[in-house]
Every structure is written in structure tokens, then in C-alpha cells.
Enzyme design. Structure first.
Site, PDB file in Angstrom:
ATOM      1  N   ASN A   1       1.466   3.785   1.706  1.00 29.04           N
ATOM      2  CA  ASN A   1       2.380   4.006   2.726  1.00 29.04           C
ATOM      3  C   ASN A   1       3.114   3.140   3.560  1.00 29.04           C
ATOM      4  OD1 ASN A   1       0.232   2.031   4.236  1.00 29.04           O
ATOM      5  ND2 ASN A   1      -0.729   3.630   5.840  1.00 29.04           N
ATOM      6  N   LYS A   2       3.322   1.441   2.801  1.00 27.43           N
ATOM      7  CA  LYS A   2       4.173   0.930   3.797  1.00 27.43           C
ATOM      8  C   LYS A   2       5.991   1.534   2.813  1.00 27.43           C
ATOM      9  CE  LYS A   2       1.127  -1.557   4.988  1.00 27.43           C
ATOM     10  NZ  LYS A   2      -0.174  -1.240   4.852  1.00 27.43           N
ATOM     11  N   VAL A   3       6.406   0.506   4.158  1.00 29.76           N
ATOM     12  CA  VAL A   3       7.944   0.463   3.528  1.00 29.76           C
ATOM     13  C   VAL A   3       8.571   0.400   2.570  1.00 29.76           C
ATOM     14  CG1 VAL A   3      10.217  -0.200   4.346  1.00 29.76           C
ATOM     15  CG2 VAL A   3       8.783  -1.125   6.008  1.00 29.76           C
ATOM     16  N   LEU A   4       8.164  -0.472   1.380  1.00 28.85           N
ATOM     17  CA  LEU A   4       8.165  -0.664   0.382  1.00 28.85           C
ATOM     18  C   LEU A   4       6.778  -0.326  -0.682  1.00 28.85           C
ATOM     19  CD1 LEU A   4      10.327  -3.232  -1.607  1.00 28.85           C
ATOM     20  CD2 LEU A   4       7.585  -2.938  -2.728  1.00 28.85           C
TER      21      LEU A   4
ATOM     22  N   ASN B   1       0.828  -0.797   0.259  1.00 25.18           N
ATOM     23  CA  ASN B   1      -0.218   0.041   0.578  1.00 25.18           C
ATOM     24  C   ASN B   1       0.493   1.201  -0.171  1.00 25.18           C
ATOM     25  OD1 ASN B   1      -1.985   1.635   0.685  1.00 25.18           O
ATOM     26  ND2 ASN B   1      -2.036   1.914   2.294  1.00 25.18           N
TER      27      ASN B   1
END
Length: 378
Positions: free
Chosen positions: A190-193, A188
Site C-alpha cells: 500500500n506504499k507510494v512505491l 509494502n
């Protein structure tokens, strides 16, 4: 920007994605080669590189972390009447797929230090109807997978890891998502990747991975045209998303280093305050720290602190609502979940986007320190 202090030109960001020239390069390749839908080479390449990164035999891309969890439950044979143990404190997408397949979510309280599934609670919750355990590596902090794995082996349970927030985290030297029968990741925004949306299912079972790949393409047999062997889903990732993923995967080590440095800065500035308690990592783990998280203890008002920080340009987010309190899960609630309820009442996620720099994070920490000092004086 001046000394890390946010300015009109650059604001502190909570969890915004970090996109740059490499992502543009990959997306342009994708468009130039006319591979924008689900057909094309970028998806396969992303799956192969992702599997190599986490250290598993097979990775299958899907449209979201929620889709990954849904498929994982389905292929594990979880269905009506089965019980699936999951933490009371997690994002709603962890437990919604349990209802999708007609199973019963069994909520267990979390550990007060790590905020992740408490193995002692899991052991007490196991019944003859328990089919699977769904541990969540909350905010990038690994669960105690050795204890949970031993419980699962002893009782013949399937382990499906919700690693949607923990890409790059390790426990006893292994990547999260690779301990269970299946591991699920989210990409998604807002995730790290990020791939904008999207997700991944990983497994060491090559045959199971092939079956998942078949099912997420509407269970279509490509050798027979439009022949579908059974019920499937259109859960495939597009090449545009995979192109973003390939670029982000190259940059992932730098993202993880920044996030770990950010938590170090927060601790350096706030660790001595009795009102501030950090989410802790279990022994032998290296979290990805997707979102640095704390509780504000004592008389500190969380809502007042959050508002004061917002006025000073520091965005924060409240910790997830315990799932048993939500309408769709209330019928499955059994008693109180005191740790989850306390963390919801007192918890805050602090800025962790890798678009920030060290100076900005230190500014956020210093402002939180000032807000708490002012609160004590009032």
C-alpha cells in the site's frame, strides 16, 4: 465511470498499489533471465537507482520496512537498557524493533499540526540512557529534521529515520531518509512505491552500508564459502521484488504528482469547513502525502461519518492507535499523550491510491462534505 463518480466497474480505492504494463515487462525480464531469488542483477540495480534518487551514498534492500528498522538499530549499537525516543502516534512496526533489540521505547507526543515527533517533547525526554531518536514522517509528512538533528548532535544521539511512508517527500530541499545516520523505507503493497513487500536502508556511510549488506545475507563471507562471521539475518530482497521496484521507481514522479494533486482537490472542497482540519506540512517541506489525512472536529461522529462514507462507496481508515495503549508498550507509557489520543479519536485517512483519478477524489471530498452537513442537521 461518469464524471469521476465510482461505478461497478471502478471503485474508489484507499491505498491500493498502481501496477501496469511496465511492471509486467520487468517481471517478465526477471523470469525470462531466471533471476527470481536473491541472486541476480535486479537487486543491485534497484539499490543503485534508489540511492541516486534519494541522494545518498548507499542503499541496501531488505525484506520489509520492519526489517530495515531492526537492522538499523542493531548496527547502531542499540541494545538492552538503551532508550530510543519515538512518537506515540505511528504504526506498530516503528516501535516493535526497539523491543527486538532489548531496548526501551520512550514515547513522546506529536505536534498537533504536523502529527509528527514534537522536538520540544524529545528534548524533555532525553536522559543519560538515551541512545537514539527514531522520527517518523507520518503519512508522508516530513518531521522538523533541523530541530531534531540539532538535538541529536548536542546530546550525541543516533538518528534513525522511519521514512517508510514518505518516499519522495522533501524537507528543506532534501529527501526524507537522508537526514539521519540511517533512513528506512517500506515497499509494502500500500506504499507510494511497492515491491509487494520489501524495504530499503540508506546511508551516506559507505562502510556501514557494506556492513549492513553483509549482515542481511546471514553475515556470510562469500570468499570463504559457507563461513559466517557472526549473527546475521536472511533479510535479502528477491530479484522479483527488485524488478517491481525498478518499474515503480520509473513511475514514482507521476505517483507523487497525483498524490499532491489529490490533497489539493481535498483542500479546495473541504478547507472552508470548520469541522475538517487537515494534517499540515512543516515550513520548507514538500510531503509525499501517502494518505491524505484529516480530523473531524466538533460534534461530528467519526465512526458515523466513516460508515456513511462506506455506504456511498468512499473507503476510509482510522488513524493509528497510539502505541502506549498497546499491551506490549503499556509498561513503557508515562502519563498521557493528549495530541496522539485526540488524533486517534478524531482522525481519518482518506482515499489516496494513485489508481483513483481527480474526479473520483473530488467525489470522495464532496461526499464527506455532504455527510458532515447531514450530521449537522440531524
Amino acid at each position: 465511470m461518469n464524471g469521476g463518480i465510482p461505478s461497478k466497474e471502478r471503485s474508489l480505492l484507499l491505498d491500493a498499489p498502481n501496477l501496469g504494463e511496465l511492471e509486467k515487462e520487468y517481471l517478465c525480464r526477471c523470469v525470462d533471465e531466471n533471476y527470481v531469488s536473491t541472486v541476480g542483477p535486479f537487486v543491485g540495480e534497484f539499490e543503485e537507482r534508489f540511492a541516486a534518487y534519494v541522494g545518498c551514498a548507499r542503499a541496501v534492500s531488505v525484506q520489509s520496512g520492519t526489517a530495515a528498522l531492526h537492522v538499523a538499530l542493531m548496527v547502531s549499537g542499540v541494545g538492552p537498557g538503551d532508550e530510543v525516543i519515538c512518537p506515540a502516534l505511528t504504526f506498530v512496526a516503528t516501535a516493535n524493533p526497539i523491543l527486538y533489540v532489548g531496548a526501551v521505547p520512550v514515547f513522546v507526543d506529536v505536534d498537533p499540526e504536523t502529527w509528527t515527533l514534537d522536538p520540544r517533547g524529545v528534548e524533555r525526554a532525553i536522559t543519560p540512557r538515551t541512545k537514539a531518536v527514531l522520527p517518523v514522517h507520518l503519512y508522508g509528512v516530513p518531521c522538523a529534521m533541523d530541530e531534531l538533528g540539532e538535538l541529536a548532535r548536542r546530546h550525541g544521539l543516533t538518528v534513525i529515520e522511519d521514512a517508510t511512508e514518505s518516499l519522495g517527500a522533501t524537507y528543506q530541499g532534501r529527501m526524507t531518509g537522508t537526514f539521519g545516520h540511517l533512513g528506512c523505507f517500506s515497499f509494502n503493497g500500500n506504499k507510494v512505491l511497492t515491491t509487494g513487500g520489501g524495504g530499503m536502508i540508506v546511508t551516506d556511510d559507505e562502510e556501514l552500508g557494506g556492513r549492513i549488506k553483509h549482515l542481511v545475507n546471514q553475515a556470510r563471507d562469500p570468499q570463504k564459502g559457507f563461513w559466517h562471521t557472526g549473527l546475521g539475518w536472511n533479510y535479502r530482497m528477491t530479484n522479483l521484488e527488485a524488478a517491481l521496484g525498478l518499474a515503480q521507481l520509473q513511475r514514482l514522479p507521476g505517483f507523487l504528482e497525483k498524490k499532491r494533486d489529490f490533497v489539493g482537490a481535498y483542500r479546495e472542497i473541504l478547507d472552508d469547513l470548520p469541522q475538517v482540519r487537515f494534517q499540515q506540512a512543516p515550513e520548507g517541506s514538500l510531503p509525499s502525502w501517502w494518505l491524505p489525512s484529516v480530523t473531524l472536529e466538533g460534534t461530528a461522529s467519526v465512526s458515523s461519518a466513516q460508515e456513511a462514507l462506506r455506504e456511498r462507496g468512499v473507503p476510509t481508515r482510522r488513524v493509528f492507535q497510539p502505541l502506549p495503549a498497546l499491551p506490549q508498550f503499556a509498561p513503557f507509557a508515562k502519563g498521557a499523550y493528549p495530541v496522539a489520543e485526540h488524533l486517534f479519536a478524531r482522525g481519518l485517512n482518506l482515499p489516496g491510491s494513485t489508481c483513483n483519478d481527480d474526479g473520483m477524489i473530488r467525489f470522495a471530498a464532496e461526499e464527506l462534505r455532504r455527510v458532515l452537513a447531514e450530521s449537522d442537521q440531524s
